[in-house]
Design a protein around this motif. Structure first.
Motif, PDB file in Angstrom:
ATOM      1  N   VAL A 161       5.836  10.992  13.445  1.00 36.08           N
ATOM      2  CA  VAL A 161       5.549  10.220  14.661  1.00 36.08           C
ATOM      3  C   VAL A 161       5.405   8.741  14.326  1.00 36.08           C
ATOM      4  N   GLU A 162       4.730   8.458  13.232  1.00 38.20           N
ATOM      5  CA  GLU A 162       4.518   7.064  12.830  1.00 38.20           C
ATOM      6  C   GLU A 162       5.821   6.399  12.419  1.00 38.20           C
ATOM      7  N   ALA A 163       6.676   7.136  11.729  1.00 40.12           N
ATOM      8  CA  ALA A 163       7.976   6.581  11.326  1.00 40.12           C
ATOM      9  C   ALA A 163       8.821   6.251  12.557  1.00 40.12           C
ATOM     10  N   GLN A 164       8.790   7.148  13.548  1.00 41.90           N
ATOM     11  CA  GLN A 164       9.534   6.870  14.777  1.00 41.90           C
ATOM     12  C   GLN A 164       8.959   5.661  15.496  1.00 41.90           C
ATOM     13  N   ALA A 165       7.620   5.523  15.481  1.00 40.85           N
ATOM     14  CA  ALA A 165       6.990   4.380  16.126  1.00 40.85           C
ATOM     15  C   ALA A 165       7.401   3.080  15.440  1.00 40.85           C
ATOM     16  N   LEU A 166       7.396   3.080  14.110  1.00 44.65           N
ATOM     17  CA  LEU A 166       7.796   1.874  13.381  1.00 44.65           C
ATOM     18  C   LEU A 166       9.265   1.540  13.638  1.00 44.65           C
ATOM     19  N   GLY A 167      10.109   2.559  13.699  1.00 44.81           N
ATOM     20  CA  GLY A 167      11.508   2.304  14.023  1.00 44.81           C
ATOM     21  C   GLY A 167      11.656   1.706  15.409  1.00 44.81           C
ATOM     22  N   ALA A 168      10.883   2.214  16.368  1.00 40.83           N
ATOM     23  CA  ALA A 168      10.939   1.676  17.738  1.00 40.83           C
ATOM     24  C   ALA A 168      10.433   0.236  17.768  1.00 40.83           C
ATOM     25  N   ILE A 184      -0.235   0.582  11.814  1.00 42.81           N
ATOM     26  CA  ILE A 184       0.668  -0.478  11.364  1.00 42.81           C
ATOM     27  C   ILE A 184       0.108  -1.153  10.114  1.00 42.81           C
ATOM     28  N   TYR A 185      -1.170  -1.474  10.155  1.00 37.77           N
ATOM     29  CA  TYR A 185      -1.783  -2.161   9.011  1.00 37.77           C
ATOM     30  C   TYR A 185      -1.818  -1.259   7.781  1.00 37.77           C
ATOM     31  N   GLN A 186      -2.162  -0.006   7.975  1.00 31.87           N
ATOM     32  CA  GLN A 186      -2.267   0.912   6.835  1.00 31.87           C
ATOM     33  C   GLN A 186      -0.909   1.152   6.183  1.00 31.87           C
ATOM     34  N   VAL A 187       0.106   1.334   6.986  1.00 33.60           N
ATOM     35  CA  VAL A 187       1.421   1.688   6.466  1.00 33.60           C
ATOM     36  C   VAL A 187       2.182   0.473   5.937  1.00 33.60           C
ATOM     37  N   LEU A 188       2.128  -0.636   6.668  1.00 37.08           N
ATOM     38  CA  LEU A 188       2.920  -1.809   6.274  1.00 37.08           C
ATOM     39  C   LEU A 188       2.212  -2.722   5.281  1.00 37.08           C
ATOM     40  N   LEU A 189       0.888  -2.866   5.415  1.00 37.88           N
ATOM     41  CA  LEU A 189       0.176  -3.830   4.579  1.00 37.88           C
ATOM     42  C   LEU A 189      -0.868  -3.203   3.660  1.00 37.88           C
ATOM     43  N   GLY A 190      -1.089  -1.912   3.783  1.00 37.46           N
ATOM     44  CA  GLY A 190      -2.061  -1.259   2.908  1.00 37.46           C
ATOM     45  C   GLY A 190      -3.490  -1.659   3.194  1.00 37.46           C
ATOM     46  N   GLN A 191      -3.776  -2.075   4.429  1.00 38.37           N
ATOM     47  CA  GLN A 191      -5.104  -2.508   4.830  1.00 38.37           C
ATOM     48  C   GLN A 191      -5.569  -1.688   6.023  1.00 38.37           C
ATOM     49  N   GLU A 192      -6.884  -1.675   6.222  1.00 34.45           N
ATOM     50  CA  GLU A 192      -7.443  -0.899   7.323  1.00 34.45           C
ATOM     51  C   GLU A 192      -7.316  -1.604   8.661  1.00 34.45           C
ATOM     52  N   ILE A 214      10.137 -12.563  12.726  1.00 31.96           N
ATOM     53  CA  ILE A 214      10.608 -11.281  13.254  1.00 31.96           C
ATOM     54  C   ILE A 214      11.533 -10.595  12.252  1.00 31.96           C
ATOM     55  N   ASP A 215      12.489 -11.337  11.697  1.00 30.70           N
ATOM     56  CA  ASP A 215      13.421 -10.724  10.745  1.00 30.70           C
ATOM     57  C   ASP A 215      12.685 -10.211   9.512  1.00 30.70           C
ATOM     58  N   GLU A 216      11.703 -10.995   9.030  1.00 27.02           N
ATOM     59  CA  GLU A 216      10.944 -10.583   7.856  1.00 27.02           C
ATOM     60  C   GLU A 216      10.135  -9.324   8.130  1.00 27.02           C
ATOM     61  N   THR A 217       9.584  -9.232   9.352  1.00 24.08           N
ATOM     62  CA  THR A 217       8.809  -8.047   9.702  1.00 24.08           C
ATOM     63  C   THR A 217       9.707  -6.822   9.804  1.00 24.08           C
ATOM     64  N   ALA A 251      12.447  -6.373   8.173  1.00 23.86           N
ATOM     65  CA  ALA A 251      12.816  -6.006   6.802  1.00 23.86           C
ATOM     66  C   ALA A 251      11.678  -5.246   6.129  1.00 23.86           C
ATOM     67  N   LEU A 252      10.429  -5.643   6.422  1.00 23.68           N
ATOM     68  CA  LEU A 252       9.274  -4.955   5.864  1.00 23.68           C
ATOM     69  C   LEU A 252       9.211  -3.519   6.371  1.00 23.68           C
ATOM     70  N   ILE A 253       9.494  -3.343   7.653  1.00 25.88           N
ATOM     71  CA  ILE A 253       9.516  -1.989   8.224  1.00 25.88           C
ATOM     72  C   ILE A 253      10.636  -1.172   7.584  1.00 25.88           C
ATOM     73  N   GLY A 254      11.814  -1.809   7.427  1.00 28.03           N
ATOM     74  CA  GLY A 254      12.936  -1.103   6.829  1.00 28.03           C
ATOM     75  C   GLY A 254      12.638  -0.667   5.410  1.00 28.03           C
ATOM     76  N   LYS A 255      11.983  -1.526   4.637  1.00 26.25           N
ATOM     77  CA  LYS A 255      11.615  -1.180   3.266  1.00 26.25           C
ATOM     78  C   LYS A 255      10.642  -0.004   3.255  1.00 26.25           C
ATOM     79  N   THR A 256       9.715  -0.025   4.206  1.00 33.48           N
ATOM     80  CA  THR A 256       8.718   1.046   4.287  1.00 33.48           C
ATOM     81  C   THR A 256       9.360   2.373   4.650  1.00 33.48           C
ATOM     82  N   LEU A 257      10.347   2.324   5.548  1.00 33.82           N
ATOM     83  CA  LEU A 257      11.005   3.548   5.989  1.00 33.82           C
ATOM     84  C   LEU A 257      12.115   3.988   5.033  1.00 33.82           C
ATOM     85  N   GLY A 258      12.364   3.140   4.013  1.00 40.65           N
ATOM     86  CA  GLY A 258      13.345   3.527   2.997  1.00 40.65           C
ATOM     87  C   GLY A 258      14.774   3.321   3.405  1.00 40.65           C
TER      88      GLY A 258
END
Length: 551
Positions: A452-459, A512-520, A534-537, A539-546
């Motif tokens: 669910v979280e991966a789909q949310a980040l993709g959206a 979002i914070y836990q998955v992308l930045l490792g923070q609470e 926006i582009d950098e963010t 790319a960060l999501i893409g790196k996280t989702l592999g």
């Protein structure tokens, strides 16, 4: 903090607002005004703070001076600056060293000096200072000078040895029975049998002795007691040969110096009536008191100079500007506060928020604004386009190790902002890098997103791709909320969205914070994306989702 001004602003609007201000420094200052009904003030009104140099100064020590300075400035306003004032920072450096502090080099070397006055204990830190007490006193003065406090430093050792307390000590001898009558009911039976308000400094061992008196001769100004080797010894109580126990010492000092105001921690609260009574016995008038709550470490334990727990002064200033510390001292002084590294970012951002609000406020609200008290009535005008919390997130996402990288993002976000035009922001960039490297980076804990979280980040990435590259933080935040409202897990039915549907759960942004930045947690993520890009963010999501880059 701004150094105390020679003259202060006495605009009629300020004076009118001050007379009704509910800010605690004004409330305390009004007590001092009321102390001299009819305005019959002495030549100088004396404010005092105490310091026990048994360990290095900590932030609580600074807090007493900062807060007392705020009351002193408020008093100057209420009296239209017509009454002279002094701030005396008094060090109890003649106290015996009862235990060896945990945070000194080579503790074993200090063992032979247990129970000697702190100014007779060798300096374990090396350098130019002769004694442990002298070193710690110097550390206190150095920091107070850094903040620009206007104060006078006083050493108990110097006051006792120079004879400045001789008259007060002779007076105490003359009222020995009355002092004992005040003290004994507060002690246990065993302590009563050996108690004396006078502590002789052994001429044989140099140690501060806690021994009963065989005789107190008020006429000749001497005491007689049994020294450590069992010999009966008679000493003059003047000239630094004898000091007073700490509770009677409070009252004696107040009476001797004519102190008008002193604040102290909650641990002194139960003893305050005793201090007052002894002051009255010696013919003095007890000062006005302000009892503040204690500072705690992250585990809820009282911070201690000897233990070295909690934050040190230098540690705070390594990661944040001095004004943020002054703000932390101003806020809710009668509430216990945890004093550890996690409180720093919020204190920094709150300081600049108060500073930003100040020009828009009327005088009533200005005098309640902490920055008026921090800066002695003259807050600076500082434009801060990027909050400290966002800078920390920017360091986290960009892995920046030097400020030129961060300034690349900042300049794109705000093209007219440079280190030269905004030196305060440049200073915060350096603080953010240090704080992130030392405290955020070591504790980062990324987690893998579930389906669910991966789909949310993709959206989220897809939604961001539909926005213009220069979309502002509010627009981006609304786009994020739109994504969350379409996902059942993140719908909060106790809240309403602008369209009348369910609101968004805080779990969405925590994810979002836990998955992308490792923070609470962190500041508004829309504002962060506007700064980071926006582009950098994406790319960060893409790196996280592999997937390298999110489509």
């Amino acid at each position: 903090m701004t150094s105390a001004p020679d003259t202060i602003d006495l605009d009629p609007e300020i004076l009118a607002a001050a007379s009704e201000s509910k800010a605690w420094p004004f409330e305390e200052a009004r007590k001092i005004v009321a102390r001299y009904k009819g305005g019959d003030f002495p030549e100088t009104v004396l404010f005092e703070t105490g310091y026990g140099p048994s360990g290095l100064p900590h932030i609580g020590t600074f807090g007493e001076v900062a807060r007392t300075t705020m009351v002193r400035h408020a008093f100057r306003i209420l009296t239209e600056d017509k009454v002279k004032t002094r701030l005396l920072c008094f060090s109890d450096d003649m106290d015996g060293m009862r235990k060896i502090p945990d945070n000194v080099p080579d503790p074993e070397a200090l063992k032979p000096y247990l129970h000697m006055p702190l100014t007779a204990v060798p300096n374990p830190f090396g350098g130019d200072y002769k004694s442990f007490g002298d070193h710690n006193n110097a550390m206190l003065r150095r920091f107070l000078d850094t903040f620009g406090f206007e104060y006078e430093f006083a050493s108990a050792t110097e006051y006792y040895k120079s004879g400045r307390f001789d008259e007060a000590l002779l007076n105490a001898a003359a009222h020995y029975d009355a002092i004992m009558a005040a003290m004994l009911p507060t002690l246990g039976e065993e302590r009563q049998a050996t108690y004396s308000p006078f502590l002789p400094i052994s001429p044989k061992t140099g140690r501060v002795l806690y021994v009963p008196m065989k005789h107190v001769d008020a006429k000749n100004g001497t005491i007689t007691y049994e020294d450590e080797d069992g010999t009966e010894t008679t000493l003059p109580i003047t000239g630094g040969r004898v000091k007073m126990q700490w509770k009677p010492d409070f009252g004696m000092r107040w009476a001797a110096l004519g102190v008008d105001f002193e604040m102290f921690g909650k641990d002194h609260g139960p003893n305050a009536p005793l201090y007052d009574r002894i002051c009255a016995i010696l013919g003095g008038r007890a000062p006005e008191h302000f009892i503040y709550e204690l500072f705690l470490d992250e585990n809820g334990q009282k911070i201690s100079k000897s233990k070295g727990n909690g934050l040190t002064i230098d540690e705070w200033l390594t990661y944040a500007p001095t004004e943020s510390l002054a703000l932390y001292m101003f806020q809710k002084p009668r509430t216990a506060k945890k004093l550890y590294f996690d409180v720093i970012p919020r204190a920094v951002d709150e300081y600049y928020q108060f500073l930003s609000a100040y020009p828009r406020q009327d005088w009533k609200n200005r005098l309640g604004n902490p920055v008026w008290h921090i800066h002695n009535g003259a807050p600076p005008a500082i434009d801060l386009p990027v909050p400290f919390a966002l800078l920390l997130n920017l360091v986290s996402a960009s892995n920046a190790h030097d400020k030129t990288v961060l300034w690349g993002f900042i300049s794109r976000y705000a093209p007219d902002v440079t280190p030269e035009t905004h030196p305060e922001l440049d200073r915060l960039v350096e603080f953010a890098i240090r704080y992130f490297n030392d405290f955020v980076k070591p504790s980062k804990q990324f987690r893998e997103p579930d389906d669910v979280e991966a789909q949310a980040l993709g959206a989220i990435s897809q939604k961001l791709g539909e926005l213009p590259f220069d979309a502002n933080g509010e627009t981006i935040q609304n786009a994020l909320l739109d994504v969350a409202r379409g996902i059942e897990r993140y719908q909060d039915h106790t809240k309403k969205s602008p369209t009348g549907g369910p609101g968004v759960s805080v779990a969405f942004f925590q994810m979002i914070y836990q998955v992308l930045l490792g923070q609470e947690r962190g500041p508004r993520f829309g504002s962060f994306i506007a700064l980071y890009g926006i582009d950098e963010t994406r790319a960060l999501i893409g790196k996280t989702l592999g997937s390298g880059a999110a489509a």
